[in-house]
Design a protein around this motif. Sequence first.
Motif, PDB file in Angstrom:
ATOM      1  N   SER A  81      53.212  32.080  62.652  1.00 31.42           N
ATOM      2  CA  SER A  81      53.479  31.820  61.241  1.00 31.42           C
ATOM      3  C   SER A  81      52.480  32.558  60.357  1.00 31.42           C
ATOM      4  O   SER A  81      51.355  32.831  60.764  1.00 31.42           O
ATOM      5  CB  SER A  81      53.414  30.319  60.953  1.00 31.42           C
ATOM      6  OG  SER A  81      52.127  29.803  61.235  1.00 31.42           O
ATOM      7  N   PHE A  82      52.925  32.834  59.144  1.00 33.62           N
ATOM      8  CA  PHE A  82      52.092  33.539  58.177  1.00 33.62           C
ATOM      9  C   PHE A  82      51.700  32.592  57.058  1.00 33.62           C
ATOM     10  O   PHE A  82      52.549  31.954  56.440  1.00 33.62           O
ATOM     11  CB  PHE A  82      52.857  34.741  57.607  1.00 33.62           C
ATOM     12  CG  PHE A  82      52.179  35.394  56.429  1.00 33.62           C
ATOM     13  CD1 PHE A  82      51.031  36.162  56.603  1.00 33.62           C
ATOM     14  CD2 PHE A  82      52.687  35.240  55.145  1.00 33.62           C
ATOM     15  CE1 PHE A  82      50.409  36.763  55.523  1.00 33.62           C
ATOM     16  CE2 PHE A  82      52.078  35.842  54.058  1.00 33.62           C
ATOM     17  CZ  PHE A  82      50.930  36.604  54.253  1.00 33.62           C
ATOM     18  N   THR A  83      50.393  32.480  56.812  1.00 34.18           N
ATOM     19  CA  THR A  83      49.901  31.678  55.703  1.00 34.18           C
ATOM     20  C   THR A  83      49.291  32.607  54.675  1.00 34.18           C
ATOM     21  O   THR A  83      48.320  33.316  54.972  1.00 34.18           O
ATOM     22  CB  THR A  83      48.837  30.663  56.169  1.00 34.18           C
ATOM     23  OG1 THR A  83      49.402  29.812  57.164  1.00 34.18           O
ATOM     24  CG2 THR A  83      48.355  29.820  54.996  1.00 34.18           C
ATOM     25  N   PRO A  84      49.828  32.648  53.460  1.00 40.52           N
ATOM     26  CA  PRO A  84      49.285  33.552  52.445  1.00 40.52           C
ATOM     27  C   PRO A  84      47.903  33.114  51.992  1.00 40.52           C
ATOM     28  O   PRO A  84      47.519  31.941  52.121  1.00 40.52           O
ATOM     29  CB  PRO A  84      50.307  33.447  51.309  1.00 40.52           C
ATOM     30  CG  PRO A  84      50.917  32.096  51.479  1.00 40.52           C
ATOM     31  CD  PRO A  84      50.957  31.850  52.962  1.00 40.52           C
ATOM     32  N   ILE A  85      47.174  34.061  51.449  1.00 35.99           N
ATOM     33  CA  ILE A  85      45.771  33.845  51.080  1.00 35.99           C
ATOM     34  C   ILE A  85      45.586  34.133  49.605  1.00 35.99           C
ATOM     35  O   ILE A  85      46.140  35.102  49.067  1.00 35.99           O
ATOM     36  CB  ILE A  85      44.859  34.759  51.925  1.00 35.99           C
ATOM     37  CG1 ILE A  85      44.987  34.397  53.409  1.00 35.99           C
ATOM     38  CG2 ILE A  85      43.402  34.662  51.468  1.00 35.99           C
ATOM     39  CD1 ILE A  85      44.594  35.517  54.329  1.00 35.99           C
ATOM     40  N   ALA A  86      44.795  33.299  48.955  1.00 39.82           N
ATOM     41  CA  ALA A  86      44.478  33.482  47.538  1.00 39.82           C
ATOM     42  C   ALA A  86      42.976  33.537  47.357  1.00 39.82           C
ATOM     43  O   ALA A  86      42.228  32.811  48.017  1.00 39.82           O
ATOM     44  CB  ALA A  86      45.058  32.344  46.697  1.00 39.82           C
ATOM     45  N   LEU A  87      42.531  34.387  46.459  1.00 40.41           N
ATOM     46  CA  LEU A  87      41.122  34.477  46.087  1.00 40.41           C
ATOM     47  C   LEU A  87      40.999  34.219  44.601  1.00 40.41           C
ATOM     48  O   LEU A  87      41.651  34.876  43.788  1.00 40.41           O
ATOM     49  CB  LEU A  87      40.554  35.860  46.424  1.00 40.41           C
ATOM     50  CG  LEU A  87      39.167  36.202  45.831  1.00 40.41           C
ATOM     51  CD1 LEU A  87      38.102  35.228  46.307  1.00 40.41           C
ATOM     52  CD2 LEU A  87      38.777  37.642  46.175  1.00 40.41           C
ATOM     53  N   ILE A  88      40.157  33.253  44.249  1.00 37.83           N
ATOM     54  CA  ILE A  88      39.881  32.944  42.849  1.00 37.83           C
ATOM     55  C   ILE A  88      38.445  33.323  42.546  1.00 37.83           C
ATOM     56  O   ILE A  88      37.509  32.823  43.184  1.00 37.83           O
ATOM     57  CB  ILE A  88      40.111  31.446  42.559  1.00 37.83           C
ATOM     58  CG1 ILE A  88      41.563  31.061  42.850  1.00 37.83           C
ATOM     59  CG2 ILE A  88      39.739  31.119  41.103  1.00 37.83           C
ATOM     60  CD1 ILE A  88      41.822  29.574  42.799  1.00 37.83           C
ATOM     61  N   ILE A  89      38.261  34.221  41.603  1.00 38.33           N
ATOM     62  CA  ILE A  89      36.928  34.629  41.176  1.00 38.33           C
ATOM     63  C   ILE A  89      36.628  33.897  39.877  1.00 38.33           C
ATOM     64  O   ILE A  89      37.219  34.175  38.838  1.00 38.33           O
ATOM     65  CB  ILE A  89      36.852  36.158  40.969  1.00 38.33           C
ATOM     66  CG1 ILE A  89      37.184  36.887  42.270  1.00 38.33           C
ATOM     67  CG2 ILE A  89      35.470  36.562  40.468  1.00 38.33           C
ATOM     68  CD1 ILE A  89      37.283  38.395  42.120  1.00 38.33           C
ATOM     69  N   GLY A  90      35.728  32.947  39.953  1.00 39.77           N
ATOM     70  CA  GLY A  90      35.420  32.095  38.811  1.00 39.77           C
ATOM     71  C   GLY A  90      35.912  30.688  39.065  1.00 39.77           C
ATOM     72  O   GLY A  90      36.924  30.258  38.519  1.00 39.77           O
ATOM     73  N   GLY A  91      35.211  29.957  39.933  1.00 39.94           N
ATOM     74  CA  GLY A  91      35.659  28.643  40.384  1.00 39.94           C
ATOM     75  C   GLY A  91      35.072  27.508  39.590  1.00 39.94           C
ATOM     76  O   GLY A  91      34.458  26.604  40.167  1.00 39.94           O
ATOM     77  N   GLY A  92      35.230  27.515  38.283  1.00 38.16           N
ATOM     78  CA  GLY A  92      34.682  26.464  37.443  1.00 38.16           C
ATOM     79  C   GLY A  92      35.433  25.148  37.575  1.00 38.16           C
ATOM     80  O   GLY A  92      36.472  25.055  38.245  1.00 38.16           O
ATOM     81  N   SER A  93      34.916  24.121  36.913  1.00 35.39           N
ATOM     82  CA  SER A  93      35.463  22.767  37.040  1.00 35.39           C
ATOM     83  C   SER A  93      36.729  22.557  36.213  1.00 35.39           C
ATOM     84  O   SER A  93      37.374  21.514  36.324  1.00 35.39           O
ATOM     85  CB  SER A  93      34.409  21.740  36.611  1.00 35.39           C
ATOM     86  OG  SER A  93      34.016  21.951  35.260  1.00 35.39           O
ATOM     87  N   ASN A  94      37.103  23.519  35.387  1.00 31.07           N
ATOM     88  CA  ASN A  94      38.309  23.369  34.592  1.00 31.07           C
ATOM     89  C   ASN A  94      39.441  24.194  35.205  1.00 31.07           C
ATOM     90  O   ASN A  94      40.247  23.660  35.968  1.00 31.07           O
ATOM     91  CB  ASN A  94      38.050  23.800  33.134  1.00 31.07           C
ATOM     92  CG  ASN A  94      39.258  23.567  32.228  1.00 31.07           C
ATOM     93  OD1 ASN A  94      40.062  22.674  32.466  1.00 31.07           O
ATOM     94  ND2 ASN A  94      39.380  24.385  31.191  1.00 31.07           N
ATOM     95  N   VAL A  95      39.478  25.469  34.920  1.00 31.07           N
ATOM     96  CA  VAL A  95      40.586  26.305  35.383  1.00 31.07           C
ATOM     97  C   VAL A  95      40.513  26.571  36.889  1.00 31.07           C
ATOM     98  O   VAL A  95      41.479  26.342  37.623  1.00 31.07           O
ATOM     99  CB  VAL A  95      40.625  27.639  34.613  1.00 31.07           C
ATOM    100  CG1 VAL A  95      41.725  28.550  35.161  1.00 31.07           C
ATOM    101  CG2 VAL A  95      40.825  27.391  33.119  1.00 31.07           C
ATOM    102  N   GLY A  96      39.380  27.067  37.350  1.00 28.69           N
ATOM    103  CA  GLY A  96      39.259  27.528  38.730  1.00 28.69           C
ATOM    104  C   GLY A  96      39.639  26.495  39.766  1.00 28.69           C
ATOM    105  O   GLY A  96      40.456  26.743  40.660  1.00 28.69           O
ATOM    106  N   ILE A  97      39.058  25.315  39.684  1.00 29.68           N
ATOM    107  CA  ILE A  97      39.291  24.308  40.720  1.00 29.68           C
ATOM    108  C   ILE A  97      40.719  23.780  40.676  1.00 29.68           C
ATOM    109  O   ILE A  97      41.323  23.501  41.723  1.00 29.68           O
ATOM    110  CB  ILE A  97      38.271  23.148  40.583  1.00 29.68           C
ATOM    111  CG1 ILE A  97      38.362  22.221  41.802  1.00 29.68           C
ATOM    112  CG2 ILE A  97      38.469  22.395  39.289  1.00 29.68           C
ATOM    113  CD1 ILE A  97      38.019  22.867  43.121  1.00 29.68           C
TER     114      ILE A  97
END
Length: 239
Positions: free
Chosen positions: A2-18
């Motif tokens: 199976s294939f699980t897609p991957i996401a990278l978030i640059i800027g993991g703040g407590s509002n938008v990022g998380i």
Amino acid sequence: MSFTPIALIIGGGSNVGIHVARKLLKEGYHVALGSRNPDNDALRKNGLFPVSVDGTNSASIKKAFQQVRTNLGEPSIVVYNVGQHFQPPSTNDPLSVSSEDFAKSGELELGIFVSAQEALASFRSIKHSTPKVFISTGNLLPFLKEAPVLFMTLASQKATMATLMDYANRAYATEGIRFHYATLVGPDGGLPNLSPSAEVGFFNSGPAHAEAYWTLISAETAKNWDYRFTYDGKEFESK
């Protein structure tokens, strides 16, 4: 296998990022959440992969992408959620910003460019049929005719970001690759409430961003590169 897609978030703040991270995790993604000083144990406990990254530093951004590639694989979703406001000593004197601070602001503009470059390389290397989307967290400053002069550096950053998203979205659309400048707006399409104490406004808009970003990712037909949404996470529609 199976294939699980991957996401990278640059800027993991407590509002938008998380909130975006939690949404993507819920939708079945492996999620790497990047910030300058990540709480590794807490993030891993919640199913996230912590990444140490400075979104204003090109070398740090490249290192973060490599860390994700080595440990998880190539990301098919990249979110750039970084901005830095350098307020001039005098609110009506934009050129009173120090040259050092202006240079730091420029480093962030380079950071968004490098992030987009790295993301494109990842997107092109993925052979599976999965959404390949780069989303940058924007604001309205580049589009306002008379934005407050104290926001000059932030407006410059976002103008560069918007320009890159526009050009990249047009250039790579034929490859099935999407670039978006996503902006929270108020009910009238103008600036959202920017008061930290507001019951509804930018500073508690994480869930709205998560819903809007998922709409961009999951849309069968690509949305506009300049994507505006309201407090409920739905696309803004002018009346």
